[in-house]
Design a protein around this motif. Structure first.
Motif, PDB file in Angstrom:
ATOM      1  N   ILE A   1       0.861  -1.175   0.000  1.00  0.00           N
ATOM      2  CA  ILE A   1       0.000   0.000   0.000  1.00  0.00           C
ATOM      3  C   ILE A   1       0.898   1.226   0.000  1.00  0.00           C
ATOM      4  O   ILE A   1       1.867   1.292   0.751  1.00  0.00           O
ATOM      5  CB  ILE A   1      -0.917   0.023   1.232  1.00  0.00           C
ATOM      6  CG1 ILE A   1      -1.821  -1.209   1.222  1.00  0.00           C
ATOM      7  CG2 ILE A   1      -1.742   1.296   1.274  1.00  0.00           C
ATOM      8  CD1 ILE A   1      -2.594  -1.405   2.491  1.00  0.00           C
ATOM      9  N   SER A   2       0.553   2.188  -0.834  1.00  0.00           N
ATOM     10  CA  SER A   2       1.292   3.441  -0.921  1.00  0.00           C
ATOM     11  C   SER A   2       0.412   4.565  -0.394  1.00  0.00           C
ATOM     12  O   SER A   2      -0.563   4.946  -1.039  1.00  0.00           O
ATOM     13  CB  SER A   2       1.671   3.717  -2.382  1.00  0.00           C
ATOM     14  OG  SER A   2       2.282   4.979  -2.506  1.00  0.00           O
ATOM     15  N   PHE A   3       0.739   5.073   0.779  1.00  0.00           N
ATOM     16  CA  PHE A   3       0.017   6.229   1.304  1.00  0.00           C
ATOM     17  C   PHE A   3       0.638   7.490   0.723  1.00  0.00           C
ATOM     18  O   PHE A   3       1.861   7.597   0.600  1.00  0.00           O
ATOM     19  CB  PHE A   3       0.044   6.247   2.832  1.00  0.00           C
ATOM     20  CG  PHE A   3      -0.744   5.120   3.444  1.00  0.00           C
ATOM     21  CD1 PHE A   3      -2.122   5.123   3.423  1.00  0.00           C
ATOM     22  CD2 PHE A   3      -0.090   4.047   4.022  1.00  0.00           C
ATOM     23  CE1 PHE A   3      -2.852   4.074   3.967  1.00  0.00           C
ATOM     24  CE2 PHE A   3      -0.800   2.990   4.578  1.00  0.00           C
ATOM     25  CZ  PHE A   3      -2.180   3.001   4.551  1.00  0.00           C
ATOM     26  N   SER A   4      -0.183   8.441   0.384  1.00  0.00           N
ATOM     27  CA  SER A   4       0.291   9.616  -0.346  1.00  0.00           C
ATOM     28  C   SER A   4       1.287  10.464   0.435  1.00  0.00           C
ATOM     29  O   SER A   4       2.111  11.145  -0.161  1.00  0.00           O
ATOM     30  CB  SER A   4      -0.887  10.473  -0.800  1.00  0.00           C
ATOM     31  OG  SER A   4      -1.632  10.921   0.310  1.00  0.00           O
ATOM     32  N   ALA A   5       1.233  10.438   1.745  1.00  0.00           N
ATOM     33  CA  ALA A   5       2.122  11.279   2.544  1.00  0.00           C
ATOM     34  C   ALA A   5       3.127  10.455   3.347  1.00  0.00           C
ATOM     35  O   ALA A   5       3.516  10.824   4.445  1.00  0.00           O
ATOM     36  CB  ALA A   5       1.289  12.156   3.483  1.00  0.00           C
ATOM     37  N   ASP A   6       3.564   9.325   2.797  1.00  0.00           N
ATOM     38  CA  ASP A   6       4.474   8.449   3.518  1.00  0.00           C
ATOM     39  C   ASP A   6       5.572   7.952   2.582  1.00  0.00           C
ATOM     40  O   ASP A   6       5.286   7.399   1.524  1.00  0.00           O
ATOM     41  CB  ASP A   6       3.694   7.254   4.085  1.00  0.00           C
ATOM     42  CG  ASP A   6       4.476   6.464   5.120  1.00  0.00           C
ATOM     43  OD1 ASP A   6       5.689   6.709   5.299  1.00  0.00           O
ATOM     44  OD2 ASP A   6       3.873   5.577   5.754  1.00  0.00           O
ATOM     45  N   HIS A   7       6.815   8.143   2.976  1.00  0.00           N
ATOM     46  CA  HIS A   7       7.950   7.675   2.184  1.00  0.00           C
ATOM     47  C   HIS A   7       8.059   6.149   2.202  1.00  0.00           C
ATOM     48  O   HIS A   7       8.748   5.562   1.390  1.00  0.00           O
ATOM     49  CB  HIS A   7       9.263   8.256   2.704  1.00  0.00           C
ATOM     50  CG  HIS A   7       9.351   9.747   2.584  1.00  0.00           C
ATOM     51  ND1 HIS A   7       9.459  10.393   1.381  1.00  0.00           N
ATOM     52  CD2 HIS A   7       9.350  10.718   3.533  1.00  0.00           C
ATOM     53  CE1 HIS A   7       9.531  11.697   1.581  1.00  0.00           C
ATOM     54  NE2 HIS A   7       9.465  11.918   2.874  1.00  0.00           N
ATOM     55  N   TYR A   8       7.394   5.521   3.141  1.00  0.00           N
ATOM     56  CA  TYR A   8       7.449   4.073   3.292  1.00  0.00           C
ATOM     57  C   TYR A   8       6.217   3.425   2.673  1.00  0.00           C
ATOM     58  O   TYR A   8       5.143   4.012   2.642  1.00  0.00           O
ATOM     59  CB  TYR A   8       7.521   3.686   4.777  1.00  0.00           C
ATOM     60  CG  TYR A   8       8.794   4.133   5.440  1.00  0.00           C
ATOM     61  CD1 TYR A   8       9.861   3.256   5.581  1.00  0.00           C
ATOM     62  CD2 TYR A   8       8.941   5.441   5.908  1.00  0.00           C
ATOM     63  CE1 TYR A   8      11.044   3.667   6.177  1.00  0.00           C
ATOM     64  CE2 TYR A   8      10.121   5.855   6.501  1.00  0.00           C
ATOM     65  CZ  TYR A   8      11.166   4.976   6.636  1.00  0.00           C
ATOM     66  OH  TYR A   8      12.335   5.389   7.216  1.00  0.00           O
ATOM     67  N   LEU A   9       6.374   2.209   2.202  1.00  0.00           N
ATOM     68  CA  LEU A   9       5.235   1.413   1.767  1.00  0.00           C
ATOM     69  C   LEU A   9       4.792   0.544   2.933  1.00  0.00           C
ATOM     70  O   LEU A   9       5.581   0.241   3.833  1.00  0.00           O
ATOM     71  CB  LEU A   9       5.626   0.516   0.591  1.00  0.00           C
ATOM     72  CG  LEU A   9       5.946   1.200  -0.724  1.00  0.00           C
ATOM     73  CD1 LEU A   9       6.426   0.179  -1.744  1.00  0.00           C
ATOM     74  CD2 LEU A   9       4.739   1.956  -1.245  1.00  0.00           C
ATOM     75  N   SER A  10       3.560   0.106   2.922  1.00  0.00           N
ATOM     76  CA  SER A  10       3.058  -0.867   3.886  1.00  0.00           C
ATOM     77  C   SER A  10       2.847  -2.168   3.127  1.00  0.00           C
ATOM     78  O   SER A  10       2.022  -2.227   2.217  1.00  0.00           O
ATOM     79  CB  SER A  10       1.747  -0.392   4.507  1.00  0.00           C
ATOM     80  OG  SER A  10       1.965   0.763   5.277  1.00  0.00           O
ATOM     81  N   VAL A  11       3.616  -3.187   3.489  1.00  0.00           N
ATOM     82  CA  VAL A  11       3.553  -4.472   2.805  1.00  0.00           C
ATOM     83  C   VAL A  11       3.047  -5.499   3.816  1.00  0.00           C
ATOM     84  O   VAL A  11       3.727  -5.813   4.790  1.00  0.00           O
ATOM     85  CB  VAL A  11       4.941  -4.900   2.265  1.00  0.00           C
ATOM     86  CG1 VAL A  11       4.845  -6.234   1.548  1.00  0.00           C
ATOM     87  CG2 VAL A  11       5.505  -3.822   1.357  1.00  0.00           C
ATOM     88  N   TYR A  12       1.841  -6.003   3.577  1.00  0.00           N
ATOM     89  CA  TYR A  12       1.201  -6.943   4.489  1.00  0.00           C
ATOM     90  C   TYR A  12       1.125  -8.324   3.847  1.00  0.00           C
ATOM     91  O   TYR A  12       0.687  -8.464   2.718  1.00  0.00           O
ATOM     92  CB  TYR A  12      -0.209  -6.454   4.832  1.00  0.00           C
ATOM     93  CG  TYR A  12      -0.971  -7.402   5.721  1.00  0.00           C
ATOM     94  CD1 TYR A  12      -0.692  -7.481   7.074  1.00  0.00           C
ATOM     95  CD2 TYR A  12      -1.967  -8.215   5.203  1.00  0.00           C
ATOM     96  CE1 TYR A  12      -1.388  -8.347   7.901  1.00  0.00           C
ATOM     97  CE2 TYR A  12      -2.672  -9.094   6.011  1.00  0.00           C
ATOM     98  CZ  TYR A  12      -2.374  -9.155   7.359  1.00  0.00           C
ATOM     99  OH  TYR A  12      -3.057 -10.016   8.169  1.00  0.00           O
TER     100      TYR A  12
END
Length: 155
Positions: A1-12
């Protein structure tokens, strides 16, 4: 998941329930500013639109099964808000990550003759395809990009 205001991705992982947060930021995005006003219905849409146009944002992530890499889209701010500006003309960067979410590089897309349609993209054996709006309403037009490693990095 790519949040618009986050340099990190969330990989679940649906198999293990594990959540990883790999860094997947662009070197061009130094910081992302939050909206300086409370979220109230009476705030003018033009104020919110101006804030969006003049700020950095991350967009979607696409997996390229042909090259086993990920593409993360990002948009840079424009210097000045112009009434009627729709946001599709913001400078666009593609961050390329390997299958383990390691940074491989990034590329600033060339300014298109027409606007990029950031919500109409797909991966094919030919490369990463992004729709552009043209004067012809009877045909969909896509620009296809292929991201190649620097020759100096290959051994």
């Amino acid at each position: 998941i790519s949040f618009s205001a986050d340099h990190y991705l969330s990989v679940y992982s649906i198999e293990t329930g594990e959540l990883k947060k790999p860094y997947a930021g662009s070197s061009e995005i130094k910081g992302i500013r939050s909206f300086p006003y409370p979220k109230e219905p009476e705030k003018s849409e033009s104020i919110m639109w101006e804030w969006f146009i003049c700020n950095d944002f991350y967009k979607s992530v696409f997996y390229d099964k042909y090259k086993n890499v990920y593409y993360r889209m990002a948009q840079l701010p424009v210097d000045e808000y112009v009434q009627g500006y729709n946001g599709n003309e913001k400078p666009t960067i593609i961050v390329v990550l390997d299958s383990d979410m390691n940074y491989l590089g990034e590329a600033l897309l060339p300014k298109a003759k027409f606007e990029y349609e950031m919500h109409s993209c797909f991966v094919s054996p030919d490369g990463f395809n992004i729709q552009v709006n043209t004067d012809n309403d009877d045909m969909l037009t896509f620009y296809t990009y292929t991201f190649l490693p620097d020759e100096k990095d290959e051994k």
